[in-house]
Design an enzyme around this catalytic site. Structure first.
Site: not given
Length: 420
Positions: A189, A191-193, A196
């Site tokens: 995850s 890239a998600d964090y 964000g």
């Protein structure tokens, strides 16, 4: 009794003679509508909510955000990642695809500052609630739009997750051993964090502009861009010299020794000599001070050109010492060095404990939960913890009642009709 807050961001009751009344949080008064799913855009909301923003999580009736079922499921039916990353947010249900649901969102937008979304480009426009439509309702609106490839370009409509972003953004190609396949760079995850975090920066910049001239704007982030932007010199190095960096395992380019080494007690240490002075100190620590003046090792380029030989010298020294002995020797000699930790190691490390990097909080459904402490640390207006991720729709009646004046009978009708 008055309220006070410890540095671990957990709300506490304390004696008025010892406690102080909490200062107003820096984002108090900012209302955020989080209509996104999973991690990328919602993590922006987590950051904002930690520092006082009122974040209203809007979820699909019935199942809610898929993050609720992602990772380790607890006895309340929601995952640990949900309890941690949806913290401090209110939860309401609303079917945005329905005309009534979209109309309720428009009314909420009139009373809000920010919208966070990560649908495929064009989806919100199809429902009549895209940015251009919503900014007519609220010209001050800031909208964060996170998608796999951004709002423009030939791949704008393609789906994607963090793993795909790591690959497309160039990170996966760099992760792994030189003779092995590309691997997951730590967390799937990541890239998600990162997206964000970029999103939070964008929202704060856009809110600053609202303060200046009253005009909102949209923020466009592609997951792959969040990763690509962090890959130091690979773009200019390729553009100028045609250099294609490949996998190097624990090593890196242009600097050595800068790697991981196994100790005599079968532990691993990370050691970094980013310049010649640091290598000189390491040479002394290893009992090989002559290496610092040897033409094969005196410069970063020389050591990088002889990477295997350089690593072999350091590895041989480390392999004869235990982890505590290596750390002590490097510490005394001023050489940057640290243990390669598991999460079990982290939970007992005195530095983590002294900094309150994780904290045990109380969830009203399952009891104690340990979560990472919010970052960054602000001296005057620190982050605060209010509650873990809420049950699906737990705040629907309160939010719609207080903000829009929808009464109990209307809430029941909307619920029975599938809108809530």
């Amino acid at each position: 009794m008055i309220e006070c807050y410890r540095e671990d961001m957990v709300e506490r009751e304390c004696d008025p003679e010892q406690g102080q009344r909490k200062p107003r949080q820096v984002l108090a008064g900012v209302r955020v509508l989080d209509i996104a799913t999973f991690v990328a855009a919602p993590f922006c909301g987590t950051i904002l909510s930690d520092f006082g923003a009122e974040v209203i999580k809007i979820e699909q009736p019935g199942g809610g955000d898929s993050l609720r079922k992602f990772g380790t499921i607890t006895e309340c039916g929601d995952s640990l990642v949900w309890l941690s990353e949806a913290r401090n947010k209110k939860s309401i249900t609303l079917d945005l695809k329905s005309p009534e649901g979209a109309d309720i969102l428009r009314k909420l937008v009139e009373r809000s500052d920010v919208v966070l979304e990560n649908f495929r480009p064009g989806t919100l426009e199809k429902w009549g609630i895209g940015f251009e439509a919503l900014r007519k309702i609220n010209p001050r609106l800031v909208m964060l739009r996170v998608s796999a490839y951004g709002q423009t370009g030939p791949m704008r409509n393609e789906p994607g997750f963090a793993r795909i972003a790591h690959a497309f953004g160039g990170l996966s190609h760099l992760a792994g051993e030189a003779d092995g396949p590309p691997v997951v760079p730590g967390s799937t995850s990541l890239a998600d964090y990162i997206s964000g975090m970029w999103g939070a920066i964008g929202v704060l910049l856009a809110l600053r502009k609202v303060d200046v001239d009253g005009d909102g704007q949209s923020i466009d982030i592609g997951l792959y861009e969040s990763v690509f932007r962090l890959l130091d010199e690979i773009a200019p190095a390729y553009a100028k010299y045609g250099t294609v960096r490949n996998r190097m395992g624990p090593d890196t380019v242009n600097v050595a020794p800068h790697s991981h080494y196994r100790t005599a007690d079968d532990k691993w240490i990370a050691l970094a000599c980013t310049n010649d002075r640091m290598f000189g100190r390491l040479a002394v620590v290893m009992g090989r001070p002559e290496l610092a003046g040897h033409p094969n090792f005196s410069t970063s380029k020389a050591r990088s050109d002889r990477l295997a030989e350089t690593n072999g010298i350091v590895s041989d020294w480390v392999s004869r010492l235990t982890l505590p002995d290596v750390l002590a020797a490097c510490g005394a000699g001023g050489v940057p060095c640290g243990p390669v930790y598991t999460i079990a190691d982290i939970f007992t490390d005195p530095q983590y404990l002294a900094r309150n990097n994780f904290v045990e909080v109380e969830d009203d459904r399952i009891g104690p939960v340990t979560i990472p402490t919010a970052l960054p640390r602000l001296s005057d207006t620190p982050a605060r913890f209010r509650h873990t991720g809420r049950a699906l729709g737990a705040d629907t009646a309160e939010v719609l009642g207080q903000l829009l004046g929808i009464d109990a009978d209307e809430l029941t009708r909307l619920h029975d009709g599938g809108v809530l």
